[in-house]
Each structure stands twice: as C-alpha cells, then as structure tokens.
Design a protein around this motif. Sequence first.
Motif, PDB file in Angstrom:
ATOM      1  N   GLY A   1      45.390  46.413  45.206  1.00 51.67           N
ATOM      2  CA  GLY A   1      46.408  45.816  46.248  1.00 51.67           C
ATOM      3  C   GLY A   1      46.577  44.441  45.585  1.00 51.67           C
ATOM      4  N   SER A   2      45.857  43.858  45.028  1.00 50.66           N
ATOM      5  CA  SER A   2      45.854  42.584  44.367  1.00 50.66           C
ATOM      6  C   SER A   2      44.458  42.421  43.401  1.00 50.66           C
ATOM      7  N   GLY A   3      44.796  41.892  42.324  1.00 44.89           N
ATOM      8  CA  GLY A   3      43.733  42.224  41.544  1.00 44.89           C
ATOM      9  C   GLY A   3      42.661  41.097  41.711  1.00 44.89           C
ATOM     10  N   SER A   4      42.747  39.821  42.209  1.00 48.06           N
ATOM     11  CA  SER A   4      41.859  38.994  42.626  1.00 48.06           C
ATOM     12  C   SER A   4      40.975  39.462  43.814  1.00 48.06           C
ATOM     13  N   ALA A   5      41.635  40.343  44.842  1.00 49.77           N
ATOM     14  CA  ALA A   5      40.836  40.912  45.764  1.00 49.77           C
ATOM     15  C   ALA A   5      39.593  41.739  45.348  1.00 49.77           C
ATOM     16  N   SER A   6      39.622  42.227  44.412  1.00 50.64           N
ATOM     17  CA  SER A   6      38.506  42.903  43.836  1.00 50.64           C
ATOM     18  C   SER A   6      37.135  41.947  43.754  1.00 50.64           C
ATOM     19  N   ARG A   7      37.349  40.573  43.680  1.00 54.87           N
ATOM     20  CA  ARG A   7      36.473  39.685  43.545  1.00 54.87           C
ATOM     21  C   ARG A   7      35.901  39.271  45.026  1.00 54.87           C
ATOM     22  N   SER A   8      36.719  39.732  46.000  1.00 55.96           N
ATOM     23  CA  SER A   8      36.326  39.211  47.445  1.00 55.96           C
ATOM     24  C   SER A   8      35.587  40.301  48.108  1.00 55.96           C
TER      25      SER A   8
ATOM     26  N   GLY B   1      55.533  34.727  42.945  1.00 55.61           N
ATOM     27  CA  GLY B   1      54.106  35.152  43.383  1.00 55.61           C
ATOM     28  C   GLY B   1      53.448  35.590  42.101  1.00 55.61           C
ATOM     29  N   SER B   2      52.208  35.810  42.253  1.00 52.72           N
ATOM     30  CA  SER B   2      51.464  36.323  40.936  1.00 52.72           C
ATOM     31  C   SER B   2      51.769  37.527  40.420  1.00 52.72           C
ATOM     32  N   THR B   3      52.281  38.671  41.548  1.00 57.25           N
ATOM     33  CA  THR B   3      52.615  39.859  40.917  1.00 57.25           C
ATOM     34  C   THR B   3      53.711  39.817  39.741  1.00 57.25           C
TER      35      THR B   3
HETATM   36  O1  PMV Z   1      45.364  38.584  42.529  1.00 57.19           O
HETATM   37  P1  PMV Z   1      46.571  38.260  42.226  1.00 57.19           P
HETATM   38  O2  PMV Z   1      47.589  39.182  41.584  1.00 57.19           O
HETATM   39  O3  PMV Z   1      47.118  37.300  43.495  1.00 57.19           O
HETATM   40  O4  PMV Z   1      46.683  37.154  41.037  1.00 57.19           O
HETATM   41  C1  PMV Z   1      45.795  35.994  41.073  1.00 57.19           C
HETATM   42  C2  PMV Z   1      46.171  35.186  39.901  1.00 57.19           C
HETATM   43  C3  PMV Z   1      45.457  33.599  40.021  1.00 57.19           C
HETATM   44  O5  PMV Z   1      44.969  33.453  41.339  1.00 57.19           O
HETATM   45  C4  PMV Z   1      46.350  32.669  39.269  1.00 57.19           C
HETATM   46  C5  PMV Z   1      44.123  33.718  39.139  1.00 57.19           C
HETATM   47  C6  PMV Z   1      42.881  34.494  39.552  1.00 57.19           C
HETATM   48  O6  PMV Z   1      42.226  34.903  38.911  1.00 57.19           O
HETATM   49  O7  PMV Z   1      42.514  34.475  40.930  1.00 57.19           O
END
Ligand code: PMV
Length: 321
Positions: free
Chosen positions: A136-143, A188-190
Amino acid sequence: MITATALAHPNIAFIKYWGNRDNALRLPVNGSISMNLDGLFTRTTVSFNSTKRDSLSINKQEVTGKGLDRVSYILDLVRKMANINERAEVTSENNFPAGAGIASSAAAFAALALASSRAAGLTLSEAQLSVLARRGSGSASRSIPAGFVEWQMGKDEADSYAFSIAPADHWNLVDCVAIVSSSHKKTGSTEGHAIAGTSPLQNARVTDAPRRIEICRNAILKKDFEAFANIIEHDSDIMHSVMMTSNPPLMYWQSATVEIFHQVREWRASGLPVGYTVDAGANVHVICLGDSAKEVEKRLRKIPGVSDVLVAGVGGAAKVV
Ligand code: PMV
C-alpha cells in the motif's frame, strides 16, 4: 471474525527510502531505518460483509476514486489469501493532520494490513504483515514492527519487509515536528519514487546506502547521539538533493525549513543534542534526547514561520485493539 480494528503509528525515516526497483510491488532500491512515533496513530476498522463494493471513510469523510482504489488493492490481496469474496467497509481515523510531513500513509496502510487480514480470519506473521502493508505504501512496512525499525530491501517480494532492531524503550529519543506548512504537498511520494531515477545523483545515493544504514544502525544500538545526528542529517540532505535534481525537480523546502537547519546545527554545536530530518514535505523533524525535548520545542516555537510543534516519543508496534 468478520470485523477487526487495528492501530498503527506513523514513523519517521532516519535513512530514507526514495525510489523503487519495482513500482507496482513497491520494492525499494535501498533499505531504510526509522522509528515509530508514539502518541500519533491511525485507528482502522475493517468489516467484511454482503455490501456490493468496498467503501472507505477517513476522519468521517467518505473517500472514493484513487484513495479507495488503493485500499481495495490491499483488500484484494487479503481476499485472495483468505479465499473470500466479501466486500469490506473500512473506517479510519487519524489523530494528526494528513499531508503535513508526517507519513499518514505509513500508519494508514499498516493499520489496514493488520485489521483487514484479521477480519478475514488470517493470522499473518510480522514479516507477512510488513510485506502486505508495503504494497500500500513502502514506508508502511516500517510501521508494523515496534520501536526502531529497519526495512531490508530484500531479494524478492516476500523478502522485502521490516523488523525491529531495538524496542521502543531502548533509547529515549523524541521527535519535535516543526510545522512550517500544513498544506497538502503538491507531489506525493508515489510520483516522487517514480521519477527518482531521473536524477543523476540517485545512483550515488543508492550505492552508498548500505554504508549509511550501517552507521545509523550502530549509532542507534550504541546510543551515540553525535554519530546519529550527523548521519540522519546527511541522509536527509542526500535524498533532497536527488529530489531537487530529478525531472521534474521537486523542491519541498520552504525558507523556514532551511532556517531550522541552521538553528539546529548551531544548537548542536553549542551542546544541545539535536539533529534534523525531512520527509517529502516542508516540515522539519527535529530529533533530540528526551531530556532536551521541552527546550527544543520552546526554541522551535520562536522561529518565524513555525506555526506549531508536534512532540512524539518512540512508538510501539501496530496492534489489534
Ligand atoms: O511510503 P511512501 O511511498 O509514502 O514513501 C516515503 C518516502 C519518505 O517519507 C520521503 C522517506 C521514508 O523512508 O519514509
């Protein structure tokens, strides 16, 4: 169970993710490191039922179009895994402003991955949840995991997930988010990930990423604030250099953003443990040791152009509530 509610925190990246080797799967070109932000959260409820189509409400507002499509994409993956066909009602609430340089999509997709898989009767491992949230969102993997987290780029789809490198109580860091703009960012980041490769600097950023990850991970594990502050500022500056030199160029900073950089470096030189990092927006995440948070917040509020300061400690894992 057909209904489940989950809560997830946003996270701030210390070593940034910027650019994918596969945009559809959101497989990153480099690994990244972050910490979850305590006190800030998204709470999401998913109910699979006999309605005709998926529906989504965020902060009591009905969402359709691209926002809903992105959620249905995750629900489709869950339906496939659970072998079900029911559509879902998704209701989500954030306790922090969206589009304000705090990755609302990270908390949102982490909470969605957990709530939807549970509602569908699946019990996924932490790594599997991280992979699902990543789609869904790359950074979501880290949450998904707790505390201080590393997302390994991985060899393939199933291998690109995040894991905890230290629990939330390992180190009392505080993120003072200086809000200089609360307007929704234009790019946006996408879209940003998709053009990262157009910058001639991106290759250098990616090639050097393992070195920065190692320094950052060690600084966190050893609680070496000076090394930590230097590497997070360096990594943020490198990512923004790529953004500014991509085609089209992305300039997220405002003048107050740069003013804060100067102030933070002066404060550190005079002994205050602070460092800055900025995501895809103008707001500055000023990271400090817990004992200095009050002082840092006070100083940030005095800087012209800073309209507010949000304060967050280190947060735990995504959880079912
Ligand atoms: O998860 P996304 O696609 O919103 O990308 C996050 C990109 C940054 O916030 C700029 C960097 C990061 O690693 O969170």
